[in-house]
Scaffold this active site. Sequence first.
Site, mmCIF file in Angstrom:
data_model
loop_
_atom_site.group_PDB
_atom_site.id
_atom_site.type_symbol
_atom_site.label_atom_id
_atom_site.label_comp_id
_atom_site.label_asym_id
_atom_site.label_seq_id
_atom_site.Cartn_x
_atom_site.Cartn_y
_atom_site.Cartn_z
ATOM 1 N N LYS A 134 0.748 -1.242 -0.092
ATOM 2 C CA LYS A 134 0.350 0.194 -0.506
ATOM 3 C C LYS A 134 0.919 1.159 0.063
ATOM 4 O O LYS A 134 1.739 1.205 1.291
ATOM 5 C CB LYS A 134 -0.723 0.147 1.429
ATOM 6 C CG LYS A 134 -2.054 0.634 1.060
ATOM 7 C CD LYS A 134 -2.851 1.140 2.412
ATOM 8 C CE LYS A 134 -3.971 2.100 2.533
ATOM 9 N NZ LYS A 134 -4.209 2.741 3.921
ATOM 10 N N HIS B 197 -4.145 2.466 14.836
ATOM 11 C CA HIS B 197 -4.755 1.000 14.625
ATOM 12 C C HIS B 197 -3.393 -0.146 15.085
ATOM 13 O O HIS B 197 -2.209 1.010 14.825
ATOM 14 C CB HIS B 197 -5.240 0.626 13.338
ATOM 15 C CG HIS B 197 -3.747 1.305 12.562
ATOM 16 N ND1 HIS B 197 -3.179 2.238 12.052
ATOM 17 C CD2 HIS B 197 -3.355 0.501 11.739
ATOM 18 C CE1 HIS B 197 -2.347 2.580 11.040
ATOM 19 N NE2 HIS B 197 -1.736 1.076 10.548
ATOM 20 N N ASP C 289 -0.935 -3.405 13.160
ATOM 21 C CA ASP C 289 -1.440 -4.346 11.868
ATOM 22 C C ASP C 289 -1.869 -5.357 11.990
ATOM 23 O O ASP C 289 -1.653 -6.322 13.038
ATOM 24 C CB ASP C 289 -0.127 -4.151 11.454
ATOM 25 C CG ASP C 289 0.799 -2.890 10.761
ATOM 26 O OD1 ASP C 289 -0.619 -1.768 10.374
ATOM 27 O OD2 ASP C 289 1.226 -2.642 10.410
ATOM 28 N N HIS D 144 -0.284 2.541 16.109
ATOM 29 C CA HIS D 144 0.878 3.422 15.917
ATOM 30 C C HIS D 144 -0.400 4.018 14.568
ATOM 31 O O HIS D 144 -1.370 3.633 14.685
ATOM 32 C CB HIS D 144 1.636 2.497 14.511
ATOM 33 C CG HIS D 144 1.706 2.099 13.487
ATOM 34 N ND1 HIS D 144 1.057 0.387 14.014
ATOM 35 C CD2 HIS D 144 1.437 2.006 12.794
ATOM 36 C CE1 HIS D 144 0.615 -0.551 12.919
ATOM 37 N NE2 HIS D 144 0.590 1.349 12.285
#
Length: 291
Positions: free
Chosen positions: A161, A180, A182, A236
């Site tokens: 991404k 969020h 990962d 993060h």
Amino acid sequence: KGIDSEDSEVREKCREELRKAAADWGVMHLVNHGIPEELTGRVKAAGEGFFSQPIDEKEKYANDQASGNVQGYGSKLANNASGQLEWEDYFFHCIFPEDKTDLSIWPKTPEDYIDATREYAKQLRALTTKVLAVLSLGLGLEEGRLEKEVGGMEELLLQMKINYYPKCPQPELALGVEAHTDVSALTFILHNMVPGLQLFYQGKWVTAKCVPNSLIMHVGDTVEILSNGKYKSILHRGVVNREKVRVSWAVFCEPPKEKIVLRPLPETVSEAEPPRFPPRTFAQHIKHNLF
């Protein structure tokens, strides 16, 4: 390169540092990672070249989230749960294994985009094997174990991404990406040296330094689950910048959605440390994370 050093002392020290960072922070700068600067430079130039095109060129690659097609170009300017704007353009596509990639949606311009990204994917996949081996040994497992548990060469997907954060006149009102963890096994990030990654460590937000020629690597939820929390997946977020455009290239190493049930490995569980996570497929974990 220290994790492969001929010198056993250098090798062990380097591996120990990687394991310590994975257990304490869950995120680290990888330097001397063996991927040539010339190649990462090409990947960055190709990505920046794509985003610098006129909007109608980029729109040719638009994804269609409504129909579940997330691969391609997208733009996100929306209010998040805390009322702040999330502000980013992005390009998302699977880059490894080659038989699971769809080159028809990869940018045709710049010309080098496909070659540079494919080569980078191969080298990053080899690095993934090395990192997972060190983390496996750190849990007292055979070195190939974690890689096998996340799908191995055939099934572990590398999803790239590219995030493009425009200059933001009022950064305090906008976030690039809200907080969020990962969901991946590992995430590798290249960036254009504009700071913006913030990590939630010991109760406060810390801005990550920009280290030239490094990759930022996150331990994702998948490895946190398999290790029963011995390795951390850190919360993060991305912040935007008033003066500069920020671009990052994140590659998420993801297990197959349905084929594997993720749960703490038996070797990481004991009476003193019961399993901290229920068994779930990757798809179930993503869903659980969203709500």
